[in-house]
Scaffold this motif. Structure first.
Motif, PDB file in Angstrom:
ATOM      1  N   ASP A 128      89.013  13.024  32.541  1.00  0.00           N
ATOM      2  CA  ASP A 128      90.389  12.513  32.474  1.00  0.00           C
ATOM      3  C   ASP A 128      91.107  12.721  33.809  1.00  0.00           C
ATOM      4  O   ASP A 128      91.524  13.837  34.112  1.00  0.00           O
ATOM      5  CB  ASP A 128      91.136  13.244  31.358  1.00  0.00           C
ATOM      6  CG  ASP A 128      92.629  12.953  31.384  1.00  0.00           C
ATOM      7  OD1 ASP A 128      93.003  11.804  31.685  1.00  0.00           O
ATOM      8  OD2 ASP A 128      93.412  13.890  31.094  1.00  0.00           O
ATOM      9  N   ARG A 136      94.134   9.204  25.604  1.00  0.00           N
ATOM     10  CA  ARG A 136      93.037   9.804  26.383  1.00  0.00           C
ATOM     11  C   ARG A 136      92.130  10.640  25.493  1.00  0.00           C
ATOM     12  O   ARG A 136      90.902  10.535  25.571  1.00  0.00           O
ATOM     13  CB  ARG A 136      93.618  10.635  27.525  1.00  0.00           C
ATOM     14  CG  ARG A 136      94.482   9.809  28.480  1.00  0.00           C
ATOM     15  CD  ARG A 136      95.074  10.657  29.591  1.00  0.00           C
ATOM     16  NE  ARG A 136      96.068   9.896  30.346  1.00  0.00           N
ATOM     17  CZ  ARG A 136      96.166   9.884  31.674  1.00  0.00           C
ATOM     18  NH1 ARG A 136      95.337  10.590  32.400  1.00  0.00           N
ATOM     19  NH2 ARG A 136      97.101   9.179  32.266  1.00  0.00           N
ATOM     20  N   SER A 170      89.890  17.478  32.127  1.00  0.00           N
ATOM     21  CA  SER A 170      91.033  16.797  32.730  1.00  0.00           C
ATOM     22  C   SER A 170      91.244  17.321  34.147  1.00  0.00           C
ATOM     23  O   SER A 170      91.243  18.536  34.371  1.00  0.00           O
ATOM     24  CB  SER A 170      92.284  17.048  31.879  1.00  0.00           C
ATOM     25  OG  SER A 170      93.361  16.257  32.325  1.00  0.00           O
ATOM     26  N   LEU A 198      91.507  21.878  31.501  1.00  0.00           N
ATOM     27  CA  LEU A 198      92.320  21.146  32.469  1.00  0.00           C
ATOM     28  C   LEU A 198      92.246  21.912  33.787  1.00  0.00           C
ATOM     29  O   LEU A 198      92.668  23.063  33.857  1.00  0.00           O
ATOM     30  CB  LEU A 198      93.759  21.019  31.985  1.00  0.00           C
ATOM     31  CG  LEU A 198      94.700  20.144  32.815  1.00  0.00           C
ATOM     32  CD1 LEU A 198      95.756  19.503  31.923  1.00  0.00           C
ATOM     33  CD2 LEU A 198      95.392  20.939  33.921  1.00  0.00           C
TER      34      LEU A 198
END
Length: 505
Positions: free
Chosen positions: A326, A381, A395, A463
Motif C-alpha cells: 500500500d 485499500r 503500507s 505501516l
C-alpha cells in the motif's frame, strides 16, 4: 428603543441563532470546550471537517497540545498554532481535561509493593513532570529498568541511576511487579560486572544460574540456561553491531563464564553479566552474524530458558505468497511535503513499485492497494487485501515532524491484541531490523497505533515510516534512486525473513 433601531439587532440575533443551529445540525455530537488534544503520532492531518473525505489543510506533530472546541463522532475540532480551526481524528490524540491534574497514585516510596518500568523505546526522554509540556531532564535507553515511585495518568515518576527522579511516558515502558527496592541499573550490555558478584543481594527469592550449554546443529545454534528457581525473561535486538539481549528477572549469574565463544553461522559469542541487583537481573548478550533471527522459550516450570538463533533461508519463502503493498496517500492527498518540494505520495509509490518487482521476481503475487496517482479510500485499500486473502499487508509511508532535526525509521502495528497482532509484531520486527541495517538511520523502533489500514486488515499488517521528509538530510536521501532501492530491498528482505521464520517455527 425605537422599532427601526431594533431591527438590525433582531436581524443579528436571528443570524447568530441560524448559524448555531446549522452547526449543531451538521455536527450533532459537538461538545463544549474544556479539553486538550495531545497528538500521539509523529504527524496528524488537520482537515476541514470531521472525516477523511474532507481535505487536509495543515498538519501537527507529536506531542502538540491543541484546545478542543467540539466533537463529532470520533473526530475533534481543534485550534492549531496559527489560530485557525480544523478537525483531527480522535484516535490520533489523547484527551486531557484542562485545569485538572490527575491524582497521583503512590506505588513505590509510600507503599510496600514496588513496580519497575522496563524501557521499551529506543531512546526515551525523562521529563520534569507528567506530560510532554514539561522539559526533558535526561534520557534512558532500551532495556533499562527503573524504579516507579508514583503514577499520574499515563506517566510514571521513576528513579534514575544518578539518584535523581523524573517522569517517563507509560506507553514507552513495560511495567512489572518487583519484590524489593531497585538498585540503579547498569547501562552498557552486561554492565561490566563479574557474574559471581552477589554482594549486597537483598532478594532471597532469586534463583541462581546453574549452567549454560551452547550447541550448534542443523544450522541452528541452541543456548540452554538452567536456574535453581523459576524466573521470567524479556528480549530485544540492538544494532551496530547486531546483538540479541535476553534479560532474566529473578536470576543471579552464579558461576557462569563471562564469555562463551561459539563461532556458528548465526552467533560469534555469548556474554553473561549481572545487569541489576535487587531485583536480580542476569543479562545474556548474543553477538549475532548478519541476518540472524531467534526463537526463545521458557520451560513449563520456568527454570529452563532455550534460545535458538539461525540464519533464515529466504530463498523460496516468497513463493505462493499473496502480499498487498500500500503506497501511502495519492491523488489529491499528497501526504507530507518536504522543504525541497518532495511529496510523500510520489516517494511511497516509487518505493512500493520497487518492492513489488522484487517480490514478483521471487515468486510472490503482489496486490497494489494503489497503482497510480489516484485517490483511494483507506478502507478500499484493506478491502483489496482482504478480498485477495493476502498473507500480509504492508503500507509504505514517509514521516514528518515540526522539529526538523528529528529523523529515523519506524514501523507501526495495530494497537489491539490477539494472534494477528502478534504476527504483525513479528513481521514489523523483521522489516524494521532490515531497514535499520540497510539505511543506517535512527532506530525509532516498532510502535503501536490505531491506523485504519492496520485496524481493518484481516491479515498481519504493518505501516512503515521509512524516513522523515521534514528532515533536510533525509529528504535529500529519499530523492535518490539509491535510497529508494535500498529501502525497497530492505522491506522485501524483511518480508522474506518473516515468512522464512514462520516456516522454520
Amino acid at each position: 428603543m425605537h422599532l427601526k433601531n431594533r431591527l438590525p439587532f433582531v436581524f443579528f440575533v436571528s443570524l447568530v441563532l441560524t448559524l448555531f443551529l446549522g452547526i449543531f445540525l451538521a455536527y450533532p455530537d459537538i461538545s463544549a470546550a474544556g479539553e486538550i488534544a495531545v497528538v500521539k503520532v509523529d504527524v496528524a492531518n488537520i482537515r476541514t471537517g470531521p472525516g477523511t473525505d474532507n481535505s487536509v489543510f495543515s498538519q501537527v506533530g507529536l506531542a502538540e497540545r491543541l484546545p478542543v472546541l467540539g466533537k463529532s463522532g470520533d473526530w475533534c475540532q481543534v485550534r492549531i498554532s496559527d489560530g485557525s480551526t480544523g478537525w483531527v481524528a480522535g484516535w490520533l490524540v489523547a484527551l486531557e481535561t484542562t485545569g485538572t491534574t490527575p491524582e497521583p497514585s503512590r506505588s513505590g516510596e509510600d507503599s510496600g509493593s514496588l513496580k519497575t518500568a522496563v524501557v521499551t523505546g529506543s531512546v526515551v526522554n525523562i521529563r520534569s513532570g507528567p506530560g510532554t509540556s514539561n522539559g526533558v531532564i535526561g534520557q534512558v535507553n532500551q532495556g533499562n529498568t527503573l524504579s516507579i515511585l508514583e503514577q499520574s495518568g499515563d506517566w510514571y515518576r521513576v528513579k534514575l541511576s544518578s539518584g535523581s527522579t523524573g517522569w517517563v511516558a507509560g506507553w514507552l515502558v513495560s511495567v512489572r511487579s518487583a519484590p524489593a527496592q531497585t538498585s540503579p541499573p547498569v547501562n552498557q550490555d552486561t554492565g561490566g560486572k563479574t557474574p559471581g558478584d552477589n554482594s549486597g543481594k537483598a532478594d532471597n527469592q532469586s534463583g541462581k544460574a546453574l549452567s549454560l550449554n551452547v550447541s550448534d546443529s542443523g544450522g541452528k545454534t541452541s543456548a540452554t540456561l538452567k536456574a535453581s528457581a523459576p524466573f521470567n525473561y524479556s528480549s530485544f535486538f540492538l544494532n551496530n553491531p547486531d546483538r540479541l539481549v535476553v534479560d532474566m528477572q529473578g536470576v543471579t549469574p552464579g558461576d557462569l563464564p563471562l564469555n562463551t565463544t561459539v563461532d556458528s553461522k548465526s552467533v560469534s559469542q555469548v556474554r553473561v553479566g549481572y545487569f541489576q541487583k535487587n531485583p536480580d537481573v542476569t543479562r545474556l548478550v548474543f553477538e549475532l552474524k548478519g541476518g540472524a533471527q531467534y526463537l526463545a522459550s521458557l520451560s513449563t516450570d520456568q527454570k529452563t530458558l532455550t534460545v535458538e538463533t539461525y540464519i533464515p533461508n529466504v530463498s523460496g519463502s516468497y513463493r505462493g505468497k499473496i502480499i498487498t503493498i500500500d503506497p501511502g496517500h495519492g491523488g489529491s492527498d499528497p501526504g507530507a511535503i518536504g522543504a525541497g518540494g518532495t511529496k510523500e505520495k510520489e516517494v511511497t509509490l516509487d518505493i512500493a513499485n520497487r518492492i513489488a518487482r522484487i517480490l514478483e521476481a521471487n515468486g510472490a503475487k503482489v496486490v497494489m492497494a494503489r497503482s497510480g496517482d489516484t485517490d483511494d479510500d483507506l478502507y478500499e485499500r484493506t478491502d483489496k487485501a482482504n478480498n485477495a486473502k493476502s498473507d500480509v499487508f504492508v503500507s509504505i509511508h514517509i514521516n514528518a515532524n515540526n522539529d526538523k532535526s528529528i529523523g529515523g525509521t519506524t514501523t507501526y502495528i495495530y494497537s489491539g491484541t490477539g494472534a494477528r497482532v502478534q504476527e504483525s509484531d513479528r513481521l514489523a520486527r523483521c522489516v524494521q531490523a532490515e531497514m535499520i541495517k540497510t539505511l543506517g538511520l535512527r532506530d525509532i523502533g516498532v510502535k503501536s497505533a490505531n491506523f485504519a489500514v492496520l485496524r481493518t486488515s484481516n491479515m498481519p499488517a504493518i505501516l512503515v515510516e521509512v524516513a522523515f521528509i521534514s528532515n533536510a538530510a533525509e529528504e535529500k536521501l529519499m530523492r535518490t534512486d539509491s535510497f529508494r532501492s535500498k529501502a525497497a530491498e530492505a522491506i522485501a528482505r524483511g518480508i522474506g525473513l518473516y515468512f522464512a521464520q514462520r516456516r522454520t517455527a
